[in-house]
Design an enzyme around this catalytic site. Structure first.
Site, PDB file in Angstrom:
ATOM      1  N   GLY A   9      21.003 -39.104  27.118  1.00  0.00           N
ATOM      2  CA  GLY A   9      19.854 -39.544  27.904  1.00  0.00           C
ATOM      3  C   GLY A   9      20.317 -40.563  28.913  1.00  0.00           C
ATOM      4  N   HIS A  10      20.322 -40.182  30.191  1.00  0.00           N
ATOM      5  CA  HIS A  10      20.839 -41.088  31.218  1.00  0.00           C
ATOM      6  C   HIS A  10      19.729 -41.467  32.186  1.00  0.00           C
ATOM      7  CE1 HIS A  10      25.068 -39.295  30.358  1.00  0.00           C
ATOM      8  NE2 HIS A  10      24.610 -40.052  29.390  1.00  0.00           N
ATOM      9  N   LYS A  50      25.814 -45.881  31.103  1.00  0.00           N
ATOM     10  CA  LYS A  50      26.824 -45.159  31.894  1.00  0.00           C
ATOM     11  C   LYS A  50      26.227 -44.577  33.170  1.00  0.00           C
ATOM     12  CE  LYS A  50      27.364 -42.524  28.230  1.00  0.00           C
ATOM     13  NZ  LYS A  50      26.741 -43.256  27.108  1.00  0.00           N
ATOM     14  N   GLY A  51      24.953 -44.124  33.054  1.00  0.00           N
ATOM     15  CA  GLY A  51      24.303 -43.476  34.195  1.00  0.00           C
ATOM     16  C   GLY A  51      24.306 -44.363  35.433  1.00  0.00           C
ATOM     17  N   THR A 100      16.098 -42.811  24.955  1.00  0.00           N
ATOM     18  CA  THR A 100      15.597 -42.028  26.086  1.00  0.00           C
ATOM     19  C   THR A 100      15.213 -40.629  25.633  1.00  0.00           C
ATOM     20  OG1 THR A 100      17.494 -43.031  27.180  1.00  0.00           O
ATOM     21  CG2 THR A 100      16.124 -41.614  28.522  1.00  0.00           C
ATOM     22  N   GLN A 108      27.362 -39.908  25.389  1.00  0.00           N
ATOM     23  CA  GLN A 108      27.630 -40.624  24.137  1.00  0.00           C
ATOM     24  C   GLN A 108      28.737 -41.675  24.372  1.00  0.00           C
ATOM     25  OE1 GLN A 108      27.621 -36.796  23.536  1.00  0.00           O
ATOM     26  NE2 GLN A 108      25.462 -37.211  23.742  1.00  0.00           N
ATOM     27  N   GLY A 137      21.008 -56.091  35.777  1.00  0.00           N
ATOM     28  CA  GLY A 137      19.677 -55.524  35.968  1.00  0.00           C
ATOM     29  C   GLY A 137      19.816 -54.045  36.257  1.00  0.00           C
ATOM     30  N   ASP A 153      24.625 -44.979  24.916  1.00  0.00           N
ATOM     31  CA  ASP A 153      23.595 -45.812  25.555  1.00  0.00           C
ATOM     32  C   ASP A 153      24.154 -47.085  26.188  1.00  0.00           C
ATOM     33  OD1 ASP A 153      21.698 -43.945  24.747  1.00  0.00           O
ATOM     34  OD2 ASP A 153      21.491 -44.906  22.796  1.00  0.00           O
ATOM     35  N   THR A 169      14.812 -39.481  22.150  1.00  0.00           N
ATOM     36  CA  THR A 169      13.951 -39.329  20.977  1.00  0.00           C
ATOM     37  C   THR A 169      12.926 -40.442  20.854  1.00  0.00           C
ATOM     38  OG1 THR A 169      15.568 -40.546  19.659  1.00  0.00           O
ATOM     39  CG2 THR A 169      15.748 -38.149  19.647  1.00  0.00           C
TER      40      THR A 169
HETATM   41  P1  IMO Z   1      23.957 -41.071  25.588  1.00  0.00           P
HETATM   42  O1  IMO Z   1      24.669 -40.094  26.462  1.00  0.00           O
HETATM   43  C1  IMO Z   1      23.339 -42.706  21.594  1.00  0.00           C
HETATM   44  C2  IMO Z   1      23.791 -40.000  18.195  1.00  0.00           C
HETATM   45  C3  IMO Z   1      22.565 -39.634  17.416  1.00  0.00           C
HETATM   46  C4  IMO Z   1      23.154 -39.481  16.040  1.00  0.00           C
HETATM   47  C5  IMO Z   1      24.508 -38.848  16.326  1.00  0.00           C
HETATM   48  C6  IMO Z   1      24.546 -37.350  16.170  1.00  0.00           C
HETATM   49  O2  IMO Z   1      22.541 -41.324  25.977  1.00  0.00           O
HETATM   50  O3  IMO Z   1      24.744 -42.321  25.404  1.00  0.00           O
HETATM   51  P2  IMO Z   1      23.593 -35.345  17.617  1.00  0.00           P
HETATM   52  O4  IMO Z   1      22.185 -34.993  18.000  1.00  0.00           O
HETATM   53  O5  IMO Z   1      24.491 -35.568  18.800  1.00  0.00           O
HETATM   54  O6  IMO Z   1      24.184 -34.407  16.618  1.00  0.00           O
HETATM   55  O7  IMO Z   1      23.454 -36.757  16.853  1.00  0.00           O
HETATM   56  O8  IMO Z   1      24.825 -39.191  17.670  1.00  0.00           O
HETATM   57  N1  IMO Z   1      23.709 -39.726  19.651  1.00  0.00           N
HETATM   58  C7  IMO Z   1      23.571 -40.679  20.576  1.00  0.00           C
HETATM   59  N2  IMO Z   1      23.426 -42.018  20.449  1.00  0.00           N
HETATM   60  N3  IMO Z   1      23.419 -42.175  22.820  1.00  0.00           N
HETATM   61  C8  IMO Z   1      23.595 -40.838  22.972  1.00  0.00           C
HETATM   62  O9  IMO Z   1      23.824 -40.272  24.167  1.00  0.00           O
HETATM   63  C9  IMO Z   1      23.633 -40.020  21.826  1.00  0.00           C
HETATM   64  N4  IMO Z   1      23.771 -38.698  21.603  1.00  0.00           N
HETATM   65  C10 IMO Z   1      23.821 -38.533  20.269  1.00  0.00           C
HETATM   66  O10 IMO Z   1      21.605 -40.658  17.463  1.00  0.00           O
HETATM   67  O11 IMO Z   1      23.390 -40.752  15.456  1.00  0.00           O
HETATM   68 MG    MG Z   2      21.062 -42.518  26.014  1.00  0.00          MG
END
Ligand code: IMO
Ligand code: MG
Length: 427
Positions: free
Chosen positions: A40-41, A16-17, A302, A227, A418, A13, A304
């Site tokens: 979630g991007h 990156k998007g 984004t 991630q 922003g 989070d 959950t």
């Molecule tokens: P983006 O791409 C933040 C976290 C979950 C959990 C752990 C394992 O938006 O940055 P999983 O469902 O992958 O087995 O969950 O990883 N997690 C993320 N946290 N941003 C994400 O993606 C995440 N994708 C998984 O909350 O702690």
């Molecule tokens: Mg995300």
């Protein structure tokens, strides 16, 4: 020729998007190499907001080819829904601009049930997964015997047999873990996945071979990490991680493109820290400042919708992420969220059982007892969302970014103030 990687250096989070979208104009190909629809991007452009999960961000741009590489775990239903949500908004998605690796692994309904059941059994030690069957699909990939790859969907006879075996096994184990569960039906799953396979067929290729041709033709390629480095299954805060190599380590294994083909490595960092799910978080704020950051930064998942845990910038953890990913520049995101605070803290070292260290612990037991040692920086108390160049920023904000750069030992090339594209300072 530019082969660029954009990777998060924290717990995901990092926005990156936005950086991927920013760079998409100068790249012909955008590649996802790991993860699945746990990502979630959010991308804003032309006054519209797009939320992408499994699709590479490049899909939004005409002329860009979006590639879902071999390292992903793909839920076909989620993928088709996401494709439809874009085509409904007039964005072209077809076999020419979206490619899906025949080596990617397929998420089935039992992976999602397992994800939930395994998490429930961990109780207080739950990982806090997104519940999308990501880890359980990767588990089957590593285990080999119960795995189905995208290419297998196009061998119906053997797929039918395979699914019979797998579903029988899953029913046995799931029933033992939770007797209230209804058994899954292999024939129904098979039929359902045959229709998905048909709908996706025009997208399925050997993306590794395709990417090597693109490299040979000197096309500009952008790798989009999901991630972040600290959620990497090997290098992150195990076991509170995701199940893929979400650091830059995953690029090679998840796309077939060797690391040495990449000539620009960008690390994305949020100006503070957030985390969703379980696991240690030394700089977490359990007070009104944490809540303030959550409110101003809209720190709700984004995917959950869960409120994100918020805290001060952790330079020990993030510098480790930067080293593991091997980035040569950083993008500092969401700096605007920190305006209006009297005083800011950046964690420059940990105290672990009485010892000061700037090393990031390899075990959660040590990270759990790490006390952050902060460097204090006076707040700037003014809105910076209109800044367009470095000199527009108040001295406090510049000092804040300088401190991050000093502690990470990596220069900043972007500062985001922003969500919109123009709200970006290029250095
Ligand atoms: P983006 O791409 C933040 C976290 C979950 C959990 C752990 C394992 O938006 O940055 P999983 O469902 O992958 O087995 O969950 O990883 N997690 C993320 N946290 N941003 C994400 O993606 C995440 N994708 C998984 O909350 O702690
Ligand atoms: Mg995300």
């Amino acid at each position: 020729m530019s082969v660029t990687s954009v990777v998060g250096l924290q717990w995901g989070d990092e926005a990156k998007g936005k950086i991927v979208d920013f760079l998409t104009d100068s790249h012909a190909v955008v590649v996802r190499y790991q993860g699945g629809n746990n990502a979630g991007h959010t991308v804003k452009f032309d006054g519209q907001t797009y939320k992408l999960s499994l699709l590479p961000t490049g899909i939004l741009r005409p002329g860009v080819t979006a590639v879902i590489g071999n390292g992903l775990v793909v839920n076909p239903e989620a993928l088709l829904n996401e494709m439809k949500s874009l085509t409904d908004r007039g964005i072209r998605v077809d076999g020419r601009n979206l490619l899906l690796s025949d080596r990617a692994h397929v998420i089935f309904p039992y992976h999602i049930v397992e994800d939930r059941v395994f998490e429930q059994r961990r109780g207080d030690h739950a990982i806090g997964t997104t519940g999308r069957g990501i880890g359980t699909c990767y588990r089957d990939k590593a285990g080999r015997t119960h795995a189905v790859r995208v290419g297998d969907l196009y061998h119906p006879e053997s797929l039918r047999d395979k699914l019979k075996d797998i579903v029988a096994f899953k029913n046995l184990t799931l029933k033992a873990l939770d007797p209230s569960l209804e058994p899954l039906n292999a024939d129904a799953i098979y039929a359902q996945y045959q229709t998905y396979a048909q709908k996706l067929e025009s997208h399925v290729v050997d993306t590794t071979a395709w990417l090597h041709k693109a490299l040979k033709q000197k096309q500009n390629i952008l790798f989009e990490g999901a991630q972040g480095g600290l959620l990497d299954v090997d290098h992150g805060t195990f076991p509170y991680v995701t199940s893929s190599n979400s650091s830059a380590a995953g690029i090679h294994s998840g796309s077939g493109v060797p690391q040495r083909a990449i000539n620009r490595m960008i690390g994305v960092v949020k100006a503070y820290t957030t985390r969703v799910g379980g696991g240690p978080f030394p700089t977490e704020l359990h007070n009104e400042i944490g809540q303030h950051i959550r409110d101003v930064g809209h720190e709700y998942g984004t995917v959950t919708g869960r409120p994100r845990r918020c805290g001060w910038f952790d330079a020990v953890a993030t510098a480790y992420g930067a080293r593991v990913c091997g980035v040569d520049e950083i993008a500092v995101m969401l700096l605007d969220v920190l305006a209006q605070l009297d005083e800011l803290n950046i964690c420059e070292a940990y105290e672990i059982r009485g010892e000061r260290t700037t090393d990031f612990p390899s075990h959660v037991e040590d990270l759990e007892v790490a006390k952050p040692i902060f460097r204090k920086i006076p707040g700037w108390k003014q809105d910076i969302t209109g800044a367009r160049k470095l000199s527009d920023l108040p001295a406090g904000a510049r000092r804040y970014v300088d401190t991050i750069v000093e502690l990470l030992e990596v220069p900043a090339k972007f500062i985001s103030i922003g969500p919109d594209r123009e709200q970006t300072i290029l250095l």
